[in-house]
Design an enzyme around this catalytic site. Structure first.
Site, PDB file in Angstrom:
ATOM      1  CB  ILE A   1      49.336  47.238  89.797  1.00 32.74           C
ATOM      2  CG1 ILE A   1      48.015  47.125  89.023  1.00 32.74           C
ATOM      3  CG2 ILE A   1      50.482  46.726  88.964  1.00 32.74           C
ATOM      4  CD1 ILE A   1      48.037  47.883  87.697  1.00 32.74           C
ATOM      5  CG  ASP A   2      49.731  49.562  95.135  1.00 34.92           C
ATOM      6  OD1 ASP A   2      49.722  48.424  95.638  1.00 34.92           O
ATOM      7  OD2 ASP A   2      50.699  50.340  95.214  1.00 34.92           O
ATOM      8  CE  LYS A   3      39.958  52.016  95.675  1.00 38.25           C
ATOM      9  NZ  LYS A   3      40.293  53.463  95.697  1.00 38.25           N
TER      10      LYS A   3
END
Length: 308
Positions: free
Chosen positions: A134-136
């Site tokens: 999942i994105d930062k």
């Protein structure tokens, strides 16, 4: 050292754009750096980024070999929701990068996981154990493999769309419908190579959404992924003109203050690779998300039963 070469045939336009279009592994910004550093030449001579290429031009550039990252175990606190001999499920905080990369050599989830346990080797040194990402600036649940058998089994579940992955997304605008499905293929944006976009020749991408609560100017959605493409929820929401609040890449310039998109991976379902047991995990909304919701004004309509 890697040497690249391109002979102009029917391409036209700026040097930096033509080279970036021809070599998909390099962004236009990277090509600009090659030009500024004198690594890129046209017919043996240096040119500016806005040089207009001509038929017969020979463009050459040398790219130094990338630095080999050595990933170190780091004693970083982890919010472990579940763990057994095969896998663990982690609740990743907003702001934490999943694995080391250029600009983020340390302080990542992988660095923390390596200190805590042994991980599968399938993704090599940089992404050991990482089955999905999942994105930062997206918070929430991730499954991590501790051995290669588990990694292959969990990856197969993802490929076969057998995992339950639900998110909470706070998006701009007020929905008239209570639920819906977005079925629009995704691929690299033709206009901005750092972004994904809905493109005719993209990969299948299906997102289901349901309204949880309406606010003035915003809506809280429960989003279920049928596929898992890069930035899928963020791009699909932008595509239907309801971008995720706080999204610096796909959202409007005027949005909710914060440290990134208001997107949280709240529910994760999987099959335990060895026992075959069906497992499901929940992660409550983090404090920053709850605070943002508390500061919004609920939207009430006498015909809207979801807020009563």
């Amino acid at each position: 050292m890697t040497q690249e070469q391109l002979t102009i045939e029917n391409q036209t336009g700026r040097l930096d754009k033509v080279v970036a279009d021809a070599f998909e592994q390099y962004t236009r910004t990277q090509v600009g750096h090659f030009i500024a550093d004198g690594q890129l030449t046209v017919n043996g001579a240096s040119k500016k980024a806005n040089y207009k290429v001509k038929a017969g031009d020979v463009i050459s550039f040398d790219i130094p070999e990338p630095e080999v990252l050595k990933v170190e175990a780091e004693d970083i606190p982890l919010d472990i929701v579940y763990e057994d001999d095969d896998l663990l499920v982690v609740n990743k905080p907003q702001g934490m990068v999943v694995h080391p990369a250029a600009g983020h050599p340390s302080g990542t989830l992988v660095n923390a996981l390596m200190y805590h346990t042994k991980l599968s080797d399938i993704n090599g040194v940089i992404r050991p154990g990482i089955v999905h990402r999942i994105d930062k600036d997206t918070s929430g649940l991730l499954m991590v493999a501790k051995n290669d058998y588990a990694h292959e089994a969990l990856s197969a579940q993802l490929k076969d769309k057998k995992n339950l992955r639900q998110y909470y997304a706070l998006v701009h605008g007020e929905f008239k419908e209570n639920k819906g499905t977005i079925n629009a293929p995704l691929g690299r944006s033709k206009a901005d190579r750092k972004k994904q976009a809905v493109v005719a020749d993209g990969r299948e991408a299906v997102t289901h959404f349901e309204v949880v609560k309406r606010y003035v100017g915003f809506t809280l959605l429960r989003v279920t992924l049928e596929t898992g493409r890069t930035h899928q929820i963020r791009v699909h929401m932008q595509y239907i003109n309801h971008p995720v609040a706080g999204d610096p890449l796909y959202g409007p310039s005027k949005t909710l203050a914060g440290n990134g998109q208001y997107l949280h991976a709240a529910t994760l379902g999987l099959t335990q690779p060895t026992s075959g047991e069906e497992l499901q995990f929940e992660a409550p909304l983090p404090d920053y998300f709850e605070t943002a919701l508390a500061n919004l004004t609920p939207y009430f309509d006498e015909n809207d039963t979801m807020n009563q």
